[in-house]
Design an enzyme around this catalytic site. Structure first.
Site, PDB file in Angstrom:
ATOM      1  N   GLN A  29     -23.113  12.335  17.046  1.00  0.00           N
ATOM      2  CA  GLN A  29     -22.369  12.039  15.813  1.00  0.00           C
ATOM      3  C   GLN A  29     -23.294  11.558  14.697  1.00  0.00           C
ATOM      4  O   GLN A  29     -23.023  11.766  13.517  1.00  0.00           O
ATOM      5  CB  GLN A  29     -21.293  10.971  16.069  1.00  0.00           C
ATOM      6  N   GLY A  64     -13.432   9.065  15.533  1.00  0.00           N
ATOM      7  CA  GLY A  64     -13.659   7.825  14.789  1.00  0.00           C
ATOM      8  C   GLY A  64     -12.385   7.002  14.866  1.00  0.00           C
ATOM      9  O   GLY A  64     -11.290   7.523  14.572  1.00  0.00           O
ATOM     10  N   ARG A  91      -6.794   9.162  23.506  1.00  0.00           N
ATOM     11  CA  ARG A  91      -8.112   8.554  23.765  1.00  0.00           C
ATOM     12  C   ARG A  91      -7.874   7.067  24.027  1.00  0.00           C
ATOM     13  O   ARG A  91      -7.098   6.439  23.312  1.00  0.00           O
ATOM     14  CB  ARG A  91      -9.068   8.764  22.585  1.00  0.00           C
ATOM     15  N   ASP A 101     -14.598   0.390  17.735  1.00  0.00           N
ATOM     16  CA  ASP A 101     -13.385   1.058  18.244  1.00  0.00           C
ATOM     17  C   ASP A 101     -12.315   0.055  18.643  1.00  0.00           C
ATOM     18  O   ASP A 101     -11.128   0.372  18.663  1.00  0.00           O
ATOM     19  CB  ASP A 101     -13.725   1.953  19.430  1.00  0.00           C
TER      20      ASP A 101
HETATM   21  O1  MRU Z   1     -16.277   9.024  20.124  1.00  0.00           O
HETATM   22  P1  MRU Z   1     -16.145   8.785  18.650  1.00  0.00           P
HETATM   23  O2  MRU Z   1     -17.001   9.694  17.835  1.00  0.00           O
HETATM   24  O3  MRU Z   1     -14.714   8.777  18.208  1.00  0.00           O
HETATM   25  O4  MRU Z   1     -16.702   7.315  18.465  1.00  0.00           O
HETATM   26  C1  MRU Z   1     -16.803   6.792  17.177  1.00  0.00           C
HETATM   27  C2  MRU Z   1     -17.415   5.442  17.127  1.00  0.00           C
HETATM   28  O5  MRU Z   1     -17.824   4.879  18.111  1.00  0.00           O
HETATM   29  C3  MRU Z   1     -17.417   4.776  15.800  1.00  0.00           C
HETATM   30  O6  MRU Z   1     -18.515   3.943  15.647  1.00  0.00           O
HETATM   31  C4  MRU Z   1     -16.130   3.926  15.681  1.00  0.00           C
HETATM   32  O7  MRU Z   1     -15.017   4.687  16.009  1.00  0.00           O
HETATM   33  C5  MRU Z   1     -15.969   3.359  14.339  1.00  0.00           C
HETATM   34  S1  MRU Z   1     -15.643   4.592  13.128  1.00  0.00           S
HETATM   35  C6  MRU Z   1     -15.379   3.798  11.675  1.00  0.00           C
END
Ligand code: MRU
Length: 369
Positions: free
Chosen positions: A207, A54, A94, A248
């Site tokens: 997720q 996240g 990441r 993100d």
């Molecule tokens: O790959 P992830 O699980 O880290 O991706 C998370 C997302 O795409 C969320 O929607 C984003 O990080 C916003 S979290 C408040």
């Protein structure tokens, strides 16, 4: 938020043991496990493997990773070299979420200004804690700012629940507390507004099905998990009143990078005249990036995330199985970019703004950090 009656953050610091503690998101919903992390590299690996994930939480973890690196640097012959190397490892854990670079740089820049390596860890810890606390305040404010949208829809529903569709997990697990997309959802539920949440399962890592559904279940918020391709049909049938997702990275022109599949939901929402909102703290805005589409690095993850699936057997064992032959060619793009003109508005800690350059730039000047 509360788990079995006890308040938890998704990440916290154990100063006595110089450790970072995290909720292990790889184990949810089967098990609630806390992991203790005592080196910056372990934390970098936890980000890569998605023990924590996240965008906002990755940012917070990046900030505390610089703290752990500052502690480790004291024991080396060249602390500056160690720190610089650590910083580069942290920010590249990441690539898509801008929060990681933002928060790690915030702490690193403070640390390297201090010439006495003995004091650096303390400076790093103070800065990281300050950042985390202000982010948590931001998530709370995002909920308060988003609440009127849900309230207004509720007033038009004649006592029927407001149907909110969300994608991936932009909840407290992804942020530390409250969440971004979920913050207004929690608040609306707390205020007695009738809501129901459609949760995209969010292949390949699920997720939505594993994390967002677990969060909603804990809060006793009515929800339904749907296969990722279902949203368009629901929208056509008038079964979705609003879409709220996280982000993100948001470019200065309002283009939004978020979990793969978000773009398709935005297209369907646009075509069906359904409001499509993105909730985010301003640490998710890449103010220096003029355009998102074609310009944001999209993470490509391991092919096993597509080839395999994890589940719990009748005996209670968590197992991973192949769902197609291992030699198949697969592509695992983790994020996509929604062009700004599909976004109804950005719900931020500073209020709701349009996904337009002239509004986004105003957020920069009023940013708390
Ligand atoms: O790959 P992830 O699980 O880290 O991706 C998370 C997302 O795409 C969320 O929607 C984003 O990080 C916003 S979290 C408040």
């Amino acid at each position: 938020m509360y788990v079995n009656g006890k308040h938890y953050y998704a990440l916290w610091v154990d100063e006595t043991n110089n450790a970072v503690k995290i909720v292990n998101q790889l184990k949810i919903p089967y098990e609630f496990e806390i992991c203790e992390i005592t080196s910056y590299l372990e934390l970098v690996n936890a980000i890569k493997d998605m023990h924590l994930r996240g965008a906002p939480l990755i940012g917070v973890a990046g900030a505390f990773a610089v703290w752990l690196a500052s502690l480790e640097a004291k024991k080396t012959s060249n602390p500056e070299f160690f720190l610089n190397n650590a910083y580069n490892n942290i920010v590249s854990a990441r690539p898509t979420a801008v929060n990681l670079k933002f928060a790690a740089s915030l702490v690193y820049n403070k640390v390297i200004q201090c010439k006495n390596s003995e004091n650096r860890a303390e400076i790093a810890l103070t800065t990281a804690k300050y950042f985390y606390n202000s982010e948590i305040e931001n998530f709370k404010k995002i909920g308060e700012n988003g609440l009127p949208l849900i309230k207004k829809l509720a007033s038009q529903k004649n006592g029927e629940p407001v149907n909110i569709l969300t994608h991936c997990n932009a909840g407290w697990l992804a942020c530390g507390d409250y969440g971004t997309a979920t913050s207004a959802i929690y608040l609306a539920h707390k205020k007695g507004i009738k809501i129901h949440v459609w949760i995209d399962e969010t292949r390949p890592r699920l997720q939505g099905a594993k994390l967002t559904a677990w969060e909603m279940n804990n809060e006793k918020i009515p929800f339904t998990v749907i296969a990722d391709n279902t949203g368009g049909y629901l929208m056509q049938e008038g079964m979705v009143d609003i879409v709220i997702v996280g982000a993100d990275r948001v470019a200065a022109n309002g283009d939004v990078a978020n979990k793969i599949g978000t773009y398709l939901k935005a297209l369907a929402a646009f075509n069906n005249h359904i409001p499509f909102y993105v909730a985010l703290p301003s640490s998710t805005i890449d103010f220096g990036l003029q355009q998102g589409v074609h310009h944001i690095a999209i993470e490509k993850r391991n092919k096993n995330e597509i080839l395999q699936i994890e589940g719990i057997t009748k005996n209670g064992n968590v197992e991973t199985i192949n769902i197609m032959p291992e030699n198949y060619s697969v592509a695992n793009y983790a994020f996509d970019i929604t062009p700004a003109h599909f976004v109804t508005g950005l719900i931020t800690e500073q209020g709701i703004v349009s996904a337009k350059k002239e509004d986004i730039i105003k957020l920069y000047s009023k940013k708390a950090i």
